[in-house]
Write a protein that holds these residues in place. Structure first.
Motif, PDB file in Angstrom:
ATOM      1  N   GLU A  27      -8.484 -17.961  19.289  1.00  0.00           N
ATOM      2  CA  GLU A  27      -9.324 -17.504  18.186  1.00  0.00           C
ATOM      3  C   GLU A  27      -9.072 -16.017  17.920  1.00  0.00           C
ATOM      4  N   VAL A  52     -10.599 -13.813  16.099  1.00  0.00           N
ATOM      5  CA  VAL A  52     -11.775 -12.938  16.148  1.00  0.00           C
ATOM      6  C   VAL A  52     -12.164 -12.640  17.606  1.00  0.00           C
ATOM      7  N   ALA A  53     -12.035 -13.637  18.477  1.00  0.00           N
ATOM      8  CA  ALA A  53     -12.340 -13.425  19.894  1.00  0.00           C
ATOM      9  C   ALA A  53     -11.389 -12.387  20.485  1.00  0.00           C
ATOM     10  N   THR A  97     -12.273  -9.021  19.182  1.00  0.00           N
ATOM     11  CA  THR A  97     -13.473  -8.530  19.860  1.00  0.00           C
ATOM     12  C   THR A  97     -13.091  -7.900  21.193  1.00  0.00           C
ATOM     13  N   ARG A 125     -10.270  -6.708  22.038  1.00  0.00           N
ATOM     14  CA  ARG A 125      -9.500  -5.491  21.785  1.00  0.00           C
ATOM     15  C   ARG A 125     -10.423  -4.338  21.383  1.00  0.00           C
ATOM     16  N   SER A 126     -11.446  -4.655  20.571  1.00  0.00           N
ATOM     17  CA  SER A 126     -12.333  -3.594  20.105  1.00  0.00           C
ATOM     18  C   SER A 126     -13.142  -3.000  21.267  1.00  0.00           C
ATOM     19  N   PHE A 127     -13.371  -3.803  22.309  1.00  0.00           N
ATOM     20  CA  PHE A 127     -14.073  -3.267  23.485  1.00  0.00           C
ATOM     21  C   PHE A 127     -13.082  -2.727  24.519  1.00  0.00           C
ATOM     22  N   ARG A 145     -11.795  -2.080   9.450  1.00  0.00           N
ATOM     23  CA  ARG A 145     -10.797  -2.297  10.498  1.00  0.00           C
ATOM     24  C   ARG A 145      -9.982  -1.030  10.747  1.00  0.00           C
ATOM     25  N   LEU A 168      -8.563  -0.925  14.616  1.00  0.00           N
ATOM     26  CA  LEU A 168      -7.994  -2.249  14.864  1.00  0.00           C
ATOM     27  C   LEU A 168      -6.757  -2.473  14.013  1.00  0.00           C
ATOM     28  N   THR A 195      -9.409   1.448  19.013  1.00  0.00           N
ATOM     29  CA  THR A 195     -10.860   1.584  19.011  1.00  0.00           C
ATOM     30  C   THR A 195     -11.291   2.581  20.072  1.00  0.00           C
ATOM     31  N   ALA A 241     -18.551   0.626  19.017  1.00  0.00           N
ATOM     32  CA  ALA A 241     -18.669  -0.822  19.199  1.00  0.00           C
ATOM     33  C   ALA A 241     -18.749  -1.476  17.834  1.00  0.00           C
ATOM     34  N   ILE A 242     -18.262  -2.713  17.758  1.00  0.00           N
ATOM     35  CA  ILE A 242     -18.197  -3.406  16.472  1.00  0.00           C
ATOM     36  C   ILE A 242     -18.979  -4.709  16.542  1.00  0.00           C
ATOM     37  N   PHE A 296     -19.112  -8.088  14.524  1.00  0.00           N
ATOM     38  CA  PHE A 296     -18.347  -8.807  13.513  1.00  0.00           C
ATOM     39  C   PHE A 296     -19.259  -9.743  12.716  1.00  0.00           C
ATOM     40  N   ASP A 343     -18.538 -12.797  11.865  1.00  0.00           N
ATOM     41  CA  ASP A 343     -18.442 -14.171  12.330  1.00  0.00           C
ATOM     42  C   ASP A 343     -18.870 -14.263  13.793  1.00  0.00           C
ATOM     43  N   ARG A 396     -17.548 -16.902  16.272  1.00  0.00           N
ATOM     44  CA  ARG A 396     -16.190 -16.740  16.785  1.00  0.00           C
ATOM     45  C   ARG A 396     -16.050 -15.507  17.654  1.00  0.00           C
ATOM     46  N   SER A 397     -16.923 -14.531  17.417  1.00  0.00           N
ATOM     47  CA  SER A 397     -16.814 -13.279  18.154  1.00  0.00           C
ATOM     48  C   SER A 397     -17.421 -13.399  19.558  1.00  0.00           C
ATOM     49  N   PHE A 451     -17.948 -15.410  23.036  1.00  0.00           N
ATOM     50  CA  PHE A 451     -17.071 -16.332  23.758  1.00  0.00           C
ATOM     51  C   PHE A 451     -17.887 -17.551  24.194  1.00  0.00           C
ATOM     52  N   PRO A 502     -17.563  -6.607  28.092  1.00  0.00           N
ATOM     53  CA  PRO A 502     -17.037  -5.275  27.764  1.00  0.00           C
ATOM     54  C   PRO A 502     -17.340  -4.230  28.836  1.00  0.00           C
ATOM     55  N   GLN A 532     -27.638 -15.824  17.793  1.00  0.00           N
ATOM     56  CA  GLN A 532     -26.264 -15.496  18.195  1.00  0.00           C
ATOM     57  C   GLN A 532     -25.884 -14.089  17.729  1.00  0.00           C
ATOM     58  N   ARG A 552     -24.746  -7.143  22.892  1.00  0.00           N
ATOM     59  CA  ARG A 552     -23.486  -6.843  23.583  1.00  0.00           C
ATOM     60  C   ARG A 552     -22.979  -5.461  23.176  1.00  0.00           C
ATOM     61  N   ALA A 553     -23.096  -5.158  21.882  1.00  0.00           N
ATOM     62  CA  ALA A 553     -22.661  -3.845  21.411  1.00  0.00           C
ATOM     63  C   ALA A 553     -23.550  -2.740  21.986  1.00  0.00           C
ATOM     64  N   TYR A 601     -22.990  -1.712  25.629  1.00  0.00           N
ATOM     65  CA  TYR A 601     -21.746  -0.950  25.745  1.00  0.00           C
ATOM     66  C   TYR A 601     -22.016   0.548  25.576  1.00  0.00           C
TER      67      TYR A 601
END
Ligand SMILES: Nc1ncnc2c1ncn2[C@@H]1O[C@H](COP(=O)(O)OP(=O)(O)OP(=O)(O)O)[C@@H](O)[C@H]1O
Ligand SMILES: [Mg+2]
Lengths: 274, 271
Positions: A162, A164-165, A168, A170-172, B55, B60, B78, B83-84, B86, B88, B91-92, B94, B106, B146, B153-154, B157
């Motif tokens: 995925e 986006v995963a 994510t 990478r961004s962290f 981005r 990124l 980054t 922290a980002i 997203f 979605d 998908r972001s 896990f 993270p 979610q 999570r952000a 961090y």
């Protein structure tokens, strides 16, 4: 969970698809066995080469306490375990390398597509020549055959992570090791797990084949020996034992797959809120 | 202003995807700065390059021209203090990790020690009102929950800058309003600098200290609008203020590229 005997539980169990499927499966098996048994009784099948199924099963039950059966099972399982483990390690490591590196992928995909269709049994004469007729040959053949399904699955899995995963992670600024082990590999498990199940079956087939053809000790060799000695009931008992081993291993891997993919949409039970 | 470097600085940023006849000139040239603890919303028409801009801001993706700096340092990937969140979330996050494990992921690199890490996870989950959800899996939660996990999570961090790309676009209006207020509350509590991308003009005006309105492609900054609405903001009372209506109308005109008479003409044709 309690094992309550509330009225209705039983009826629900009887109607549950799982139970119905199991019932139908058992009925099918019993029917096939009955047809075989009947065919021998009425003389449709010659009694000498097709002893009654009930007699075969009795033979197998009689062997359950004997060392002969378990030694043969042990040999076969040993070959299976070694080759399955080797194939898994080789294929997953190779798959990670190939799947995460575009250059390596381009360079190896032709080689993989050429080697993969070679039936492992075609290598038997060569392998016997080089490695002899023992465990080594069996393990080589089974490993060769079992590596491909896992390798191909791992490569596809690695390439279908995925995005986006990944982004994510990478961004962290996740370390490459954490990204690989906690994001990419788990994301590839829906591919790898079925690959492992196929590899397990393949490894078992190749082990038994090697035992049959080159006489390495194990269930396959026992079948040949029984057949050569005209002990057909014994031969069938070993064949049935081999089949049961295959079924058990498959069940084991189905359960493992379910456990590993609890999070995956294909396995998720109710409990998600949408 | 003091002479210290701004939290974020975007200078001469441009982005072209691909080259040759298929090249997409997404961003022409964008300049702006974001001060420490400021809440900046970026609005623009659909497809104008908001995600592209974010981005690039996040490191990124590399810009074709210009540069982004954080506290005066030019960024290539980054930065540590960013922290980002997203859009979605499904998908972001896990799906093979529990909520706690998602938040912990993270932090692994930071080697904080178990107690400190557990504390951060607990605090961030409490901050987004999900104190009891740590052991659950993302797919067992509703969409709004979610996205709150992704925000937790952000937060755990401990970033100084939070980038959010249309984080609430997929949620229903009620959940969306709740999460807007949550974001404002967290900004206040954590003092974090926020860059929030949205195509929703109401949302931008409601949240921001400043709104950056973008033009259609090739994208430039059309106008930067100061939002001097009083804080704390409130979904009802803030949106009933005449100033809110005025600012909203102004931003709307900027984004839709309407001149001053155009909205009346549009109203006339609509009726
Ligand atoms: N990887 C890419 N390759 C080529 N073109 C791209 C790529 N990503 C985006 N674009 C193009 O760049 C432009 C800006 O895209 P971007 O996703 O940044 O817009 P956006 O403002 O975020 O849109 P939306 O409002 O739909 O979220 C679009 O025209 C898009 O087609
Ligand atoms: Mg976008």
């Amino acid at each position: 969970m309690s094992t309550s005997i509330i009225p209705g539980t039983r009826r629900r169990l009887l109607r549950s698809p799982k139970f119905t499927d199991g019932l139908l499966g058992a009925a099918g098996l019993v029917t096939v066995l009955a047809v075989l048994e009947f065919s021998t009784i009425v003389g449709l099948l010659p009694e000498k080469t097709f002893p009654r199924v009930s007699a075969d099963l009795r033979e197998l039950a009689g062997m359950a306490g004997a060392a002969e059966l378990w030694t043969a099972v042990g040999h076969t399982l040993q070959g299976w375990a070694i080759s399955f483990a080797l194939a898994t390690v080789i294929a997953v490591l190779l798959g990670i390398a190939v799947g995460s590196n575009a250059v390596l992928y381009a360079a190896t995909s032709a080689v993989i597509e050429f080697l993969r269709p070679i039936p492992s049994v075609a290598l038997i004469p060569l392998v016997v020549l080089v490695l002899g007729t023992g465990l080594q040959s069996k393990v080589f053949l089974a490993t060769f055959a079992a590596t491909w399904p896992v390798l191909v699955a791992t490569i596809y899995g690695m390439r279908d992570v995925e995005p986006v995963a990944l982004e994510t992670a990478r961004s962290f600024r996740a370390r490459p090791r954490d990204t690989l082990l906690s994001v990419v590999l788990p994301g590839a498990v829906p591919y790898i797990a079925p690959g492992l199940r196929v590899a397990s079956t393949t490894a078992l087939i190749l082990c038994v084949t090697a035992e049959l053809v080159i006489g390495a000790p194990g269930l396959g060799q026992s079948i040949t020996v029984a057949q050569a000695g005209g002990q057909y009931q014994l031969m069938y008992a070993f064949i049935i034992a081999t089949g049961l081993l295959g079924v058990l291993l498959n069940l084991l891997f189905v359960a493992l797959e379910k456990r590993l993919l609890r999070w995956h949409p294909s396995q998720r039970s109710q409990g998600g809120v949408q | 202003m003091t002479d210290e470097a701004p939290m974020l600085e975007v200078r001469g940023l441009g982005k072209t995807y691909g080259d040759g006849p298929q090249a997409v000139h997404a961003i022409d040239e964008i300049n702006f700065t974001v001060a420490r603890s400021e809440f900046v919303c970026v609005v623009g028409p659909s497809g104008c390059g908001k995600t592209t801009l974010l981005r690039c801001l996040a490191g990124l993706m590399s810009a074709s021209t210009g540069q982004v700096s954080i506290e005066g340092r030019r960024l290539d990937r980054t930065p540590e203090e960013m922290a980002i969140v997203f859009q979605d979330y499904s998908r972001s996050l896990f799906p093979w990790m529990s909520v706690e494990q998602n938040i912990a992921f993270p932090l692994r690199r930071k080697r904080l020690g178990r107690a400190k890490q557990q504390q951060l996870i607990k605090d961030s989950l409490e901050a987004v009102n999900l104190a009891d959800a740590g052991r659950r899996y993302p797919w067992q939660l509703s969409g709004g929950m979610q996205q709150r996990v992704a925000i937790a999570r952000a937060l755990a961090y401990e970033p100084q800058v939070l980038l959010m790309d249309e984080p609430f676009a997929a949620l229903d209006a009620q959940t969306r309003a709740d999460l807007e207020d949550l974001t404002l509350k967290l900004r206040h509590e954590y003092g974090v600098t926020v860059v929030f991308v949205t195509h929703d003009i109401d949302e931008a005006v409601y949240l921001a200290d400043r709104v950056i309105a973008l033009t259609p492609r090739p994208t430039r900054v059309r106008e930067v609008i100061d939002i001097d609405l009083p804080r704390p903001r409130n979904q009802l009372t803030t949106k009933e203020l005449p100033d809110f209506a005025r600012l909203r109308g102004h931003v709307y005109r900027q984004v839709r590229q309407l001149d001053d008479g155009a909205d009346q003409r549009e109203a006339a044709t609509a009726s």
